[in-house]
Design an enzyme around this catalytic site. Structure first.
Site, short mmCIF file in Angstrom:
data_model
loop_
_atom_site.label_atom_id
_atom_site.label_comp_id
_atom_site.label_asym_id
_atom_site.label_seq_id
_atom_site.Cartn_x
_atom_site.Cartn_y
_atom_site.Cartn_z
N GLY A 44 8.01 45.26 -34.35
CA GLY A 44 6.48 44.83 -35.22
C GLY A 44 5.65 45.51 -34.00
N ASP A 100 2.26 42.97 -32.06
CA ASP A 100 1.31 43.27 -33.46
C ASP A 100 0.16 41.89 -33.89
OD1 ASP A 100 4.07 41.32 -33.91
OD2 ASP A 100 4.95 42.10 -35.21
N ASP A 103 0.33 34.30 -33.97
CA ASP A 103 0.36 33.31 -34.86
C ASP A 103 0.66 31.69 -34.59
OD1 ASP A 103 -0.05 32.66 -37.67
OD2 ASP A 103 2.51 32.49 -37.88
N PHE A 152 0.15 35.81 -44.68
CA PHE A 152 1.47 36.69 -44.50
C PHE A 152 0.96 37.90 -44.62
CE2 PHE A 152 4.97 38.65 -44.28
CZ PHE A 152 5.68 38.71 -43.53
N VAL A 153 0.81 38.61 -43.36
CA VAL A 153 0.76 39.82 -43.89
C VAL A 153 1.74 40.68 -43.11
CG1 VAL A 153 -1.82 39.55 -43.32
CG2 VAL A 153 0.07 39.77 -41.09
N ASP A 159 7.07 43.31 -40.74
CA ASP A 159 7.43 43.57 -42.23
C ASP A 159 7.50 42.42 -43.10
OD1 ASP A 159 8.99 41.97 -40.23
OD2 ASP A 159 10.46 41.27 -41.56
#
Ligand code: IMP
Ligand code: MG
Length: 190
Positions: A44, A100, A103, A152-153, A159
């Site tokens: 990512g 990236d 979370d 969720f991105v 991805d």
């Protein structure tokens, strides 16, 4: 699968590029005269690293680490595993992790522990995206591109089930799509 049907643009390509340039300038100023090593987390962090390093004006090396924490689901499992370790030792070096997204914080917490044990001169974190509302473990974030909501991105390296990493923008799944995808992923993993 059409992106427009399942997602909407959260951060445009222009906004990303502007912020990445700012981060590069800030990092260049902070690491003046130091032996900087950028460690990107595969897969990512790859687009972010390649853009960010072009804005870092101090000499620096790069290395990669691959970690798995997500599987097919849109929810974290909390299980972290090293898939590929660094090529070089990091003792005495000024290490900046390029990630990236942070979370729950589990992946970064794990990464910080294993890298700290290798005695770098300093260890800091640069993440493009941060979801503060999802944090389960507190992790120090030195450079943050964008704080984002609990959605969720994907895109710009991130991805959706291994695709869409090439998108120049960050997209957020529509709530209906997120629900459908996480249901399917649960069925697969059980
Ligand atoms: P954490 O361990 O829960 O902080 O999750 C960190 C990793 O989960 C990130 O490095 C990503 O690979 C993945 N991840 C977390 N949120 C998202 C998301 O919204 N889209 C894509 N990947 C995500
Ligand atoms: Mg990642």
């Amino acid at each position: 699968m059409l992106i427009d049907d399942i997602a909407e643009v959260l951060i445009t390509a222009e906004e990303i590029q502007k912020r990445v340039a700012e981060l590069g300038r800030q990092i260049s100023a902070d690491y003046e005269g130091r032996d900087l090593l950028l460690i990107a987390v595969l897969k990512g962090g790859v687009l972010f690293l390649s853009d960010l390093m072009r804005h870092i004006t101090v000499p620096h090396a790069i290395d990669f680490m691959a970690i798995s924490s997500y599987g097919l689901s849109t929810e974290t499992t909390g299980v972290v595993r090293i898939l590929k370790d660094l090529d070089e030792p990091i003792d005495g070096r000024h290490v900046l992790i390029v990630e990236d997204i942070v979370d729950t914080g589990r992946t970064m917490d794990y990464l910080l522990r294993i890298l700290q044990a290798r005695h770098p001169a300093s260890l800091r974190v640069c993440t493009l995206l941060n979801k503060p509302g999802r944090r389960e473990i507190e992790v120090p974030l030195d450079y943050v591109g964008f704080d984002i909501p609990n959605r969720f991105v994907f895109g710009y390296g991130l991805d959706l089930r291994e695709i869409f990493r090439n998108q120049t923008f960050i997209a957020a799944l529509k709530p209906e799509a997120q629900h459908a995808l996480s249901e399917t992923a649960q069925e697969v993993s059980e």
